[in-house]
Design an enzyme around this catalytic site. Structure first.
Site, short mmCIF file in Angstrom:
data_model
loop_
_atom_site.label_atom_id
_atom_site.label_comp_id
_atom_site.label_asym_id
_atom_site.label_seq_id
_atom_site.Cartn_x
_atom_site.Cartn_y
_atom_site.Cartn_z
N ASP A 116 0.86 -1.19 0.00
CA ASP A 116 0.00 0.00 0.00
C ASP A 116 0.90 1.23 0.00
O ASP A 116 2.01 1.17 -0.52
CB ASP A 116 -0.95 -0.03 1.21
CG ASP A 116 -2.29 0.64 0.90
OD1 ASP A 116 -2.28 1.83 0.55
OD2 ASP A 116 -3.33 -0.02 1.00
N HIS B 143 2.37 1.79 -3.21
CA HIS B 143 1.40 2.71 -3.81
C HIS B 143 1.89 4.15 -3.72
O HIS B 143 1.10 5.09 -3.79
CB HIS B 143 0.04 2.57 -3.13
CG HIS B 143 -0.64 1.27 -3.40
ND1 HIS B 143 -1.92 0.99 -2.97
CD2 HIS B 143 -0.23 0.15 -4.05
CE1 HIS B 143 -2.26 -0.24 -3.34
NE2 HIS B 143 -1.25 -0.76 -4.00
#
Length: 475
Positions: A282, A305
Protein backbone atom coordinates in the site's frame (compact mmCIF):
# COMPACT_ATOMS: atom_id res chain seq x y z
CA UNK A 1 82.44 39.09 37.44
CA UNK A 2 81.91 38.42 33.72
CA UNK A 3 81.74 34.69 34.44
CA UNK A 4 79.07 35.32 37.11
CA UNK A 5 77.07 37.50 34.73
CA UNK A 6 77.22 34.81 32.02
CA UNK A 7 76.00 32.13 34.42
CA UNK A 8 73.10 34.37 35.48
CA UNK A 9 72.06 34.99 31.83
CA UNK A 10 72.14 31.23 31.07
CA UNK A 11 69.99 30.53 34.15
CA UNK A 12 67.36 33.12 33.15
CA UNK A 13 67.14 31.80 29.55
CA UNK A 14 66.83 28.19 30.75
CA UNK A 15 64.03 29.11 33.13
CA UNK A 16 62.04 30.90 30.43
CA UNK A 17 62.46 28.08 27.89
CA UNK A 18 61.54 25.36 30.39
CA UNK A 19 58.36 27.21 31.38
CA UNK A 20 57.41 27.71 27.74
CA UNK A 21 57.80 24.02 26.80
CA UNK A 22 55.92 22.97 29.93
CA UNK A 23 52.95 25.16 28.95
CA UNK A 24 53.06 23.82 25.39
CA UNK A 25 53.01 20.26 26.67
CA UNK A 26 50.09 21.02 28.95
CA UNK A 27 48.22 22.66 26.10
CA UNK A 28 48.72 19.59 23.91
CA UNK A 29 47.17 17.28 26.47
CA UNK A 30 44.32 19.52 27.58
CA UNK A 31 40.82 18.33 26.61
CA UNK A 32 37.19 19.04 27.38
CA UNK A 33 35.30 16.13 28.89
CA UNK A 34 31.85 15.52 27.42
CA UNK A 35 28.75 15.74 29.57
CA UNK A 36 27.76 12.40 31.05
CA UNK A 37 24.57 10.89 29.74
CA UNK A 38 24.19 13.17 26.70
CA UNK A 39 23.71 11.28 23.45
CA UNK A 40 24.41 12.64 20.01
CA UNK A 41 22.41 10.81 17.32
CA UNK A 42 23.78 11.04 13.82
CA UNK A 43 22.14 13.97 12.02
CA UNK A 44 20.32 12.79 8.90
CA UNK A 45 22.13 14.38 5.95
CA UNK A 46 21.18 16.69 4.36
CA UNK A 47 17.91 17.69 6.12
CA UNK A 48 17.61 20.73 8.35
CA UNK A 49 16.83 20.20 12.02
CA UNK A 50 13.23 19.65 13.02
CA UNK A 51 11.24 22.45 14.54
CA UNK A 52 11.25 22.42 18.30
CA UNK A 53 8.05 20.93 19.64
CA UNK A 54 5.99 22.73 22.24
CA UNK A 55 6.91 21.57 25.75
CA UNK A 56 4.53 18.87 27.00
CA UNK A 57 2.96 18.72 30.41
CA UNK A 58 5.39 18.11 33.24
CA UNK A 59 6.23 14.45 33.73
CA UNK A 60 5.49 13.07 37.22
CA UNK A 61 8.67 12.19 39.06
CA UNK A 62 7.92 8.53 39.73
CA UNK A 63 5.10 7.01 37.67
CA UNK A 64 5.91 3.44 38.66
CA UNK A 65 7.11 1.93 41.95
CA UNK A 66 10.63 0.54 41.63
CA UNK A 67 10.55 -3.26 41.32
CA UNK A 68 12.95 -5.53 43.12
CA UNK A 69 16.16 -6.01 41.12
CA UNK A 70 15.96 -9.03 38.84
CA UNK A 71 18.75 -11.61 38.96
CA UNK A 72 21.39 -11.22 36.27
CA UNK A 73 20.85 -7.51 35.69
CA UNK A 74 23.48 -5.71 33.63
CA UNK A 75 26.29 -3.93 35.45
CA UNK A 76 24.67 -0.71 34.29
CA UNK A 77 21.80 0.17 36.58
CA UNK A 78 19.93 1.73 33.64
CA UNK A 79 19.85 -1.30 31.29
CA UNK A 80 17.01 -3.75 31.86
CA UNK A 81 17.53 -6.91 29.82
CA UNK A 82 14.20 -8.66 29.27
CA UNK A 83 15.86 -12.06 29.76
CA UNK A 84 16.66 -11.01 33.33
CA UNK A 85 12.91 -10.62 33.86
CA UNK A 86 12.11 -14.09 32.59
CA UNK A 87 11.92 -13.71 28.79
CA UNK A 88 12.83 -16.97 27.06
CA UNK A 89 13.28 -15.70 23.51
CA UNK A 90 12.68 -19.01 21.75
CA UNK A 91 9.92 -17.76 19.45
CA UNK A 92 7.37 -19.98 21.15
CA UNK A 93 6.99 -18.95 24.80
CA UNK A 94 4.89 -15.91 25.69
CA UNK A 95 7.35 -13.25 26.88
CA UNK A 96 4.76 -10.49 27.39
CA UNK A 97 5.06 -10.31 31.19
CA UNK A 98 8.86 -10.03 31.04
CA UNK A 99 8.66 -7.09 28.61
CA UNK A 100 6.05 -5.35 30.75
CA UNK A 101 8.19 -5.74 33.89
CA UNK A 102 11.34 -4.53 32.13
CA UNK A 103 9.40 -1.54 30.78
CA UNK A 104 8.15 -0.57 34.25
CA UNK A 105 11.67 -0.76 35.64
CA UNK A 106 13.22 1.31 32.83
CA UNK A 107 10.38 3.83 32.88
CA UNK A 108 11.07 4.59 36.54
CA UNK A 109 14.70 5.74 36.07
CA UNK A 110 16.37 8.41 33.96
CA UNK A 111 17.94 7.15 30.72
CA UNK A 112 16.47 3.70 31.25
CA UNK A 113 16.96 1.09 28.52
CA UNK A 114 14.71 -1.87 27.78
CA UNK A 115 17.00 -4.36 26.04
CA UNK A 116 15.80 -7.24 23.86
CA UNK A 117 19.19 -8.83 23.15
CA UNK A 118 20.60 -10.20 19.93
CA UNK A 119 19.90 -13.87 19.29
CA UNK A 120 16.51 -13.89 20.98
CA UNK A 121 13.19 -14.34 19.18
CA UNK A 122 10.62 -12.83 21.52
CA UNK A 123 6.88 -13.37 21.15
CA UNK A 124 4.53 -11.01 22.96
CA UNK A 125 0.80 -10.35 22.73
CA UNK A 126 -0.92 -6.98 22.19
CA UNK A 127 0.67 -4.58 24.69
CA UNK A 128 0.45 -0.88 25.57
CA UNK A 129 3.78 0.54 26.77
CA UNK A 130 2.58 3.69 28.47
CA UNK A 131 4.08 6.71 30.16
CA UNK A 132 4.72 9.20 31.45
CA UNK A 133 8.26 8.00 32.14
CA UNK A 134 11.50 9.52 33.36
CA UNK A 135 13.51 11.32 30.62
CA UNK A 136 15.63 9.51 28.06
CA UNK A 137 13.82 6.17 27.83
CA UNK A 138 15.10 3.78 25.13
CA UNK A 139 13.67 0.52 23.78
CA UNK A 140 16.69 -1.24 22.28
CA UNK A 141 15.71 -4.12 20.01
CA UNK A 142 18.67 -6.19 18.83
CA UNK A 143 16.84 -9.50 18.50
CA UNK A 144 13.50 -10.34 16.86
CA UNK A 145 10.16 -9.22 18.28
CA UNK A 146 6.92 -10.71 16.96
CA UNK A 147 3.20 -11.19 17.73
CA UNK A 148 1.25 -14.47 17.77
CA UNK A 149 1.10 -16.12 14.35
CA UNK A 150 -2.22 -15.11 12.81
CA UNK A 151 -5.78 -14.52 14.01
CA UNK A 152 -6.31 -18.03 15.37
CA UNK A 153 -3.43 -17.66 17.83
CA UNK A 154 -4.43 -14.11 18.81
CA UNK A 155 -5.79 -14.12 22.37
CA UNK A 156 -9.54 -13.57 22.39
CA UNK A 157 -9.29 -10.86 25.06
CA UNK A 158 -6.69 -8.83 23.13
CA UNK A 159 -7.38 -5.88 20.84
CA UNK A 160 -7.19 -7.00 17.21
CA UNK A 161 -6.69 -3.47 15.90
CA UNK A 162 -3.19 -2.90 17.29
CA UNK A 163 -0.20 -4.82 18.61
CA UNK A 164 2.60 -2.60 20.00
CA UNK A 165 1.34 0.73 21.34
CA UNK A 166 3.57 3.46 22.80
CA UNK A 167 1.39 5.94 24.67
CA UNK A 168 1.95 9.28 26.44
CA UNK A 169 5.72 9.31 26.07
CA UNK A 170 8.13 12.22 25.73
CA UNK A 171 11.74 11.92 24.62
CA UNK A 172 11.48 8.22 23.74
CA UNK A 173 13.72 6.26 21.34
CA UNK A 174 12.89 2.95 19.67
CA UNK A 175 16.10 1.70 18.05
CA UNK A 176 18.43 -1.20 17.44
CA UNK A 177 19.74 -3.58 14.82
CA UNK A 178 16.91 -6.06 15.28
CA UNK A 179 13.69 -6.93 13.47
CA UNK A 180 10.02 -6.40 14.22
CA UNK A 181 8.34 -9.34 12.45
CA UNK A 182 4.59 -9.01 11.94
CA UNK A 183 3.65 -12.56 10.90
CA UNK A 184 1.13 -11.01 8.52
CA UNK A 185 0.48 -13.77 6.01
CA UNK A 186 -2.49 -15.40 7.78
CA UNK A 187 -4.11 -11.98 8.23
CA UNK A 188 -3.68 -11.11 4.55
CA UNK A 189 -5.35 -14.39 3.60
CA UNK A 190 -8.59 -13.61 5.45
CA UNK A 191 -11.53 -13.68 2.99
CA UNK A 192 -12.66 -10.23 4.13
CA UNK A 193 -9.39 -8.66 2.95
CA UNK A 194 -9.26 -6.92 -0.44
CA UNK A 195 -7.85 -9.23 -3.08
CA UNK A 196 -6.81 -8.17 -6.54
CA UNK A 197 -8.19 -10.30 -9.34
CA UNK A 198 -6.47 -11.18 -12.62
CA UNK A 199 -8.16 -8.23 -14.35
CA UNK A 200 -6.75 -5.77 -11.81
CA UNK A 201 -10.04 -5.27 -9.97
CA UNK A 202 -10.34 -5.81 -6.23
CA UNK A 203 -13.11 -6.63 -3.81
CA UNK A 204 -12.90 -5.39 -0.25
CA UNK A 205 -14.60 -6.09 3.02
CA UNK A 206 -13.33 -4.53 6.23
CA UNK A 207 -12.19 -6.80 9.03
CA UNK A 208 -10.10 -6.26 12.13
CA UNK A 209 -6.35 -6.62 11.64
CA UNK A 210 -3.67 -5.13 13.88
CA UNK A 211 -1.49 -2.16 13.11
CA UNK A 212 1.95 -3.38 14.10
CA UNK A 213 3.46 -0.32 15.83
CA UNK A 214 1.44 2.67 17.00
CA UNK A 215 2.67 5.85 18.70
CA UNK A 216 -0.20 7.71 20.34
CA UNK A 217 -0.28 11.11 22.06
CA UNK A 218 3.50 11.28 22.36
CA UNK A 219 6.17 13.93 21.78
CA UNK A 220 9.83 13.92 20.70
CA UNK A 221 9.92 10.37 19.39
CA UNK A 222 12.83 8.80 17.51
CA UNK A 223 12.77 5.53 15.57
CA UNK A 224 16.05 4.44 14.01
CA UNK A 225 17.96 1.49 12.64
CA UNK A 226 15.18 -1.10 12.81
CA UNK A 227 13.86 -3.55 10.24
CA UNK A 228 10.05 -3.73 10.32
CA UNK A 229 8.37 -6.32 8.13
CA UNK A 230 5.23 -8.27 7.24
CA UNK A 231 2.70 -6.30 9.24
CA UNK A 232 -0.89 -7.58 9.26
CA UNK A 233 -1.97 -4.02 8.41
CA UNK A 234 -0.14 -0.66 8.78
CA UNK A 235 3.50 -1.14 9.76
CA UNK A 236 3.91 2.06 11.77
CA UNK A 237 1.35 4.69 12.73
CA UNK A 238 1.65 8.04 14.52
CA UNK A 239 -1.52 9.55 16.01
CA UNK A 240 -1.59 12.87 17.85
CA UNK A 241 2.20 13.18 18.08
CA UNK A 242 4.59 16.10 17.80
CA UNK A 243 8.32 16.01 17.10
CA UNK A 244 8.98 12.70 15.29
CA UNK A 245 12.31 11.62 13.77
CA UNK A 246 12.48 8.43 11.68
CA UNK A 247 15.92 7.57 10.36
CA UNK A 248 17.60 4.62 8.64
CA UNK A 249 14.80 2.09 8.91
CA UNK A 250 13.69 -0.64 6.51
CA UNK A 251 10.03 -1.55 6.05
CA UNK A 252 9.04 -4.47 3.86
CA UNK A 253 6.09 -6.68 3.00
CA UNK A 254 4.98 -8.35 -0.26
CA UNK A 255 3.68 -6.19 -3.10
CA UNK A 256 0.18 -7.68 -2.87
CA UNK A 257 -0.16 -7.59 0.93
CA UNK A 258 -3.35 -5.53 1.55
CA UNK A 259 -3.47 -2.32 3.60
CA UNK A 260 0.16 -2.56 4.67
CA UNK A 261 1.02 1.15 4.65
CA UNK A 262 4.63 1.71 5.65
CA UNK A 263 4.38 4.90 7.74
CA UNK A 264 1.07 6.63 8.41
CA UNK A 265 0.76 10.07 10.02
CA UNK A 266 -2.45 11.45 11.50
CA UNK A 267 -2.82 14.68 13.51
CA UNK A 268 0.95 14.76 13.83
CA UNK A 269 3.29 17.73 13.43
CA UNK A 270 7.03 18.37 13.02
CA UNK A 271 8.09 15.10 11.42
CA UNK A 272 11.33 14.08 9.70
CA UNK A 273 11.57 10.84 7.71
CA UNK A 274 15.08 10.25 6.39
CA UNK A 275 17.37 7.71 4.73
CA UNK A 276 14.91 4.83 4.77
CA UNK A 277 13.66 2.07 2.45
CA UNK A 278 9.99 1.07 2.18
CA UNK A 279 8.49 -1.68 -0.01
CA UNK A 280 4.98 -2.89 0.69
CA UNK A 281 1.46 -3.46 -0.59
CA UNK A 282 0.00 0.00 0.00
CA UNK A 283 1.22 3.56 0.53
CA UNK A 284 4.90 3.90 1.32
CA UNK A 285 4.10 6.95 3.41
CA UNK A 286 0.57 8.24 3.95
CA UNK A 287 -0.26 11.61 5.47
CA UNK A 288 -3.71 12.16 6.94
CA UNK A 289 -5.59 15.14 8.25
CA UNK A 290 -4.12 17.34 10.96
CA UNK A 291 -0.53 16.95 9.75
CA UNK A 292 1.89 19.81 9.13
CA UNK A 293 5.62 20.48 8.85
CA UNK A 294 6.58 17.07 7.47
CA UNK A 295 10.02 16.69 5.85
CA UNK A 296 10.77 13.53 3.83
CA UNK A 297 14.25 13.06 2.32
CA UNK A 298 16.44 10.22 1.13
CA UNK A 299 13.65 7.63 0.96
CA UNK A 300 13.53 4.73 -1.51
CA UNK A 301 9.93 3.72 -2.06
CA UNK A 302 8.58 0.69 -3.90
CA UNK A 303 7.10 -1.56 -4.92
CA UNK A 304 4.20 0.22 -3.23
CA UNK A 305 1.40 2.71 -3.81
CA UNK A 306 3.76 5.67 -3.54
CA UNK A 307 3.67 8.68 -1.23
CA UNK A 308 0.11 9.85 -0.54
CA UNK A 309 -1.55 12.80 1.10
CA UNK A 310 -4.99 11.54 2.01
CA UNK A 311 -7.51 10.31 1.63
CA UNK A 312 -9.08 13.48 3.07
CA UNK A 313 -12.60 14.80 3.63
CA UNK A 314 -14.43 11.49 3.96
CA UNK A 315 -18.03 11.70 5.29
CA UNK A 316 -18.10 15.50 4.68
CA UNK A 317 -15.34 16.06 7.24
CA UNK A 318 -12.88 18.93 7.42
CA UNK A 319 -9.25 18.12 6.62
CA UNK A 320 -6.19 20.33 7.05
CA UNK A 321 -2.70 19.44 5.78
CA UNK A 322 0.13 21.93 5.21
CA UNK A 323 3.87 22.35 4.76
CA UNK A 324 4.84 18.95 3.36
CA UNK A 325 8.23 18.51 1.65
CA UNK A 326 9.44 15.44 -0.25
CA UNK A 327 13.00 15.65 -1.63
CA UNK A 328 15.80 13.44 -2.95
CA UNK A 329 13.60 10.36 -3.14
CA UNK A 330 13.25 7.38 -5.48
CA UNK A 331 9.86 5.80 -6.29
CA UNK A 332 9.93 2.58 -8.31
CA UNK A 333 7.50 -0.05 -9.59
CA UNK A 334 4.59 1.61 -7.80
CA UNK A 335 0.88 2.08 -8.52
CA UNK A 336 1.21 5.78 -7.72
CA UNK A 337 4.04 8.23 -7.33
CA UNK A 338 3.17 11.53 -5.64
CA UNK A 339 -0.55 11.51 -4.87
CA UNK A 340 -3.10 13.82 -3.27
CA UNK A 341 -6.52 12.19 -2.83
CA UNK A 342 -9.70 13.75 -1.42
CA UNK A 343 -13.34 12.73 -1.21
CA UNK A 344 -16.16 14.85 -2.58
CA UNK A 345 -18.09 16.74 0.08
CA UNK A 346 -15.21 17.51 2.41
CA UNK A 347 -13.90 20.90 3.50
CA UNK A 348 -10.54 22.31 4.56
CA UNK A 349 -7.34 22.56 2.57
CA UNK A 350 -4.08 20.98 1.47
CA UNK A 351 -1.42 23.63 0.95
CA UNK A 352 2.29 24.38 0.67
CA UNK A 353 3.47 21.11 -0.84
CA UNK A 354 6.96 20.79 -2.36
CA UNK A 355 8.06 17.73 -4.34
CA UNK A 356 11.66 18.13 -5.50
CA UNK A 357 14.42 15.93 -6.95
CA UNK A 358 12.28 12.81 -7.35
CA UNK A 359 13.35 9.86 -9.52
CA UNK A 360 10.50 7.77 -10.95
CA UNK A 361 11.12 4.23 -12.21
CA UNK A 362 8.19 2.50 -13.97
CA UNK A 363 5.52 4.27 -11.93
CA UNK A 364 1.79 4.37 -12.70
CA UNK A 365 0.28 7.84 -12.05
CA UNK A 366 3.59 9.59 -11.33
CA UNK A 367 1.91 12.89 -10.39
CA UNK A 368 -1.75 12.77 -9.43
CA UNK A 369 -4.31 14.95 -7.67
CA UNK A 370 -7.62 13.11 -7.40
CA UNK A 371 -10.51 15.04 -5.85
CA UNK A 372 -13.03 12.36 -6.81
CA UNK A 373 -11.58 9.59 -4.67
CA UNK A 374 -14.12 6.84 -4.04
CA UNK A 375 -13.84 3.21 -2.95
CA UNK A 376 -17.09 2.08 -4.55
CA UNK A 377 -19.19 2.79 -7.64
CA UNK A 378 -22.00 4.64 -5.90
CA UNK A 379 -20.30 7.78 -4.53
CA UNK A 380 -22.58 10.75 -5.19
CA UNK A 381 -21.50 14.07 -6.61
CA UNK A 382 -21.14 16.88 -4.07
CA UNK A 383 -20.30 20.55 -4.43
CA UNK A 384 -17.91 21.12 -1.53
CA UNK A 385 -14.33 19.82 -1.53
CA UNK A 386 -11.00 20.07 0.24
CA UNK A 387 -9.08 22.86 -1.50
CA UNK A 388 -5.64 22.07 -2.94
CA UNK A 389 -3.31 25.01 -3.54
CA UNK A 390 0.36 26.10 -3.55
CA UNK A 391 1.84 22.86 -4.89
CA UNK A 392 5.30 22.71 -6.51
CA UNK A 393 6.76 19.88 -8.61
CA UNK A 394 10.47 20.47 -9.31
CA UNK A 395 12.98 18.20 -11.02
CA UNK A 396 10.71 15.16 -11.26
CA UNK A 397 12.28 12.76 -13.77
CA UNK A 398 12.15 9.14 -14.86
CA UNK A 399 9.79 6.64 -16.46
CA UNK A 400 6.10 5.86 -16.15
CA UNK A 401 3.88 2.83 -16.65
CA UNK A 402 2.02 3.41 -19.92
CA UNK A 403 -1.32 2.13 -18.58
CA UNK A 404 -2.11 5.66 -17.36
CA UNK A 405 -0.97 9.21 -18.19
CA UNK A 406 1.95 10.28 -15.99
CA UNK A 407 0.33 13.57 -14.89
CA UNK A 408 -3.28 13.71 -13.70
CA UNK A 409 -4.96 16.74 -12.09
CA UNK A 410 -8.63 15.91 -11.47
CA UNK A 411 -9.78 18.86 -9.36
CA UNK A 412 -13.23 19.62 -8.00
CA UNK A 413 -15.79 21.21 -10.31
CA UNK A 414 -16.55 23.89 -7.72
CA UNK A 415 -13.28 24.17 -5.75
CA UNK A 416 -10.37 24.44 -8.19
CA UNK A 417 -6.77 23.48 -7.55
CA UNK A 418 -4.70 26.67 -7.70
CA UNK A 419 -1.10 27.83 -7.90
CA UNK A 420 0.38 24.58 -9.20
CA UNK A 421 3.99 25.04 -10.35
CA UNK A 422 5.78 22.66 -12.74
CA UNK A 423 9.54 22.93 -13.29
CA UNK A 424 11.95 20.46 -14.93
CA UNK A 425 9.42 17.64 -15.09
CA UNK A 426 10.56 14.95 -17.55
CA UNK A 427 8.59 11.68 -17.58
CA UNK A 428 9.02 9.18 -20.40
CA UNK A 429 7.24 5.87 -21.04
CA UNK A 430 8.90 2.78 -19.60
CA UNK A 431 7.95 0.91 -22.78
CA UNK A 432 7.35 2.22 -26.29
CA UNK A 433 7.81 5.70 -27.69
CA UNK A 434 4.33 7.22 -27.39
CA UNK A 435 4.15 9.95 -24.74
CA UNK A 436 0.72 10.23 -23.10
CA UNK A 437 -0.87 13.65 -22.73
CA UNK A 438 -1.44 14.90 -19.17
CA UNK A 439 -4.98 15.24 -17.87
CA UNK A 440 -6.23 18.44 -16.19
CA UNK A 441 -9.64 19.40 -14.87
CA UNK A 442 -10.20 22.78 -13.21
CA UNK A 443 -6.49 23.04 -12.33
CA UNK A 444 -4.74 26.43 -12.34
CA UNK A 445 -0.99 26.85 -12.48
CA UNK A 446 2.10 27.48 -14.57
CA UNK A 447 5.10 25.86 -16.22
CA UNK A 448 8.40 27.48 -15.31
CA UNK A 449 10.15 25.26 -17.86
CA UNK A 450 8.97 23.04 -20.69
CA UNK A 451 7.81 19.67 -19.39
CA UNK A 452 7.84 16.19 -20.89
CA UNK A 453 5.10 15.46 -21.68
CA UNK A 454 4.00 19.05 -22.37
CA UNK A 455 1.33 20.12 -19.90
CA UNK A 456 -0.75 22.65 -21.81
CA UNK A 457 -3.94 21.91 -19.92
CA UNK A 458 -3.19 24.00 -16.80
CA UNK A 459 -5.39 27.10 -16.64
CA UNK A 460 -3.89 30.55 -16.20
CA UNK A 461 -4.68 32.88 -13.32
CA UNK A 462 -7.20 32.09 -10.59
CA UNK A 463 -10.88 31.12 -10.54
CA UNK A 464 -13.48 33.81 -9.88
CA UNK A 465 -14.96 32.02 -6.84
CA UNK A 466 -11.66 31.94 -4.93
CA UNK A 467 -12.56 34.56 -2.31
CA UNK A 468 -15.83 32.87 -1.43
CA UNK A 469 -13.99 29.63 -0.85
CA UNK A 470 -11.36 31.15 1.41
CA UNK A 471 -13.98 32.67 3.71
CA UNK A 472 -15.78 29.36 4.24
CA UNK A 473 -13.23 26.56 4.02
CA UNK A 474 -9.90 27.84 5.29
CA UNK A 475 -8.03 25.88 7.93
Amino acid sequence: MRRLSGILVIYIISTVLFGHFTNVARARYHYHKGRHGVTHPLPPPPPPPLETANPPDQVPSDPYPSPDPAPGDSDSGCVFDVTSFGAVGDGSCDDTAAFQDAWKAACAVESGVVLAPEGGVFKITSTIFSGPCKPGLVFQLDGVLMPPDGPEEWPEKDNKNQWLVFYRLDGFTFSGKGTVEGNGQKWWDLPCKPHRGPDGSSSSGPCASPTMIRFFMSNNIEVKGLRIQNSPQFHMKFDGCQGVLINEIQISSPKLSPNTDGIHLGNTRSVGIYNSVVSNGDDCISIGTGCSDVDIQGVTCGPSHGISIGSLGVHNSQACVSNITVRNTVIRDSDNGLRVKTWQGGTGSVSNLLFENIQMENVLNCIIVDQYYCQSKDCRNETSAVKVFDVEYRNIKGTYDVRSPPIHFACSDTVACTNITMSEVELLPEEGELVDDPFCWNAYGKQETLTIPPIDCLLDGSPVVEEAYDSNYGC
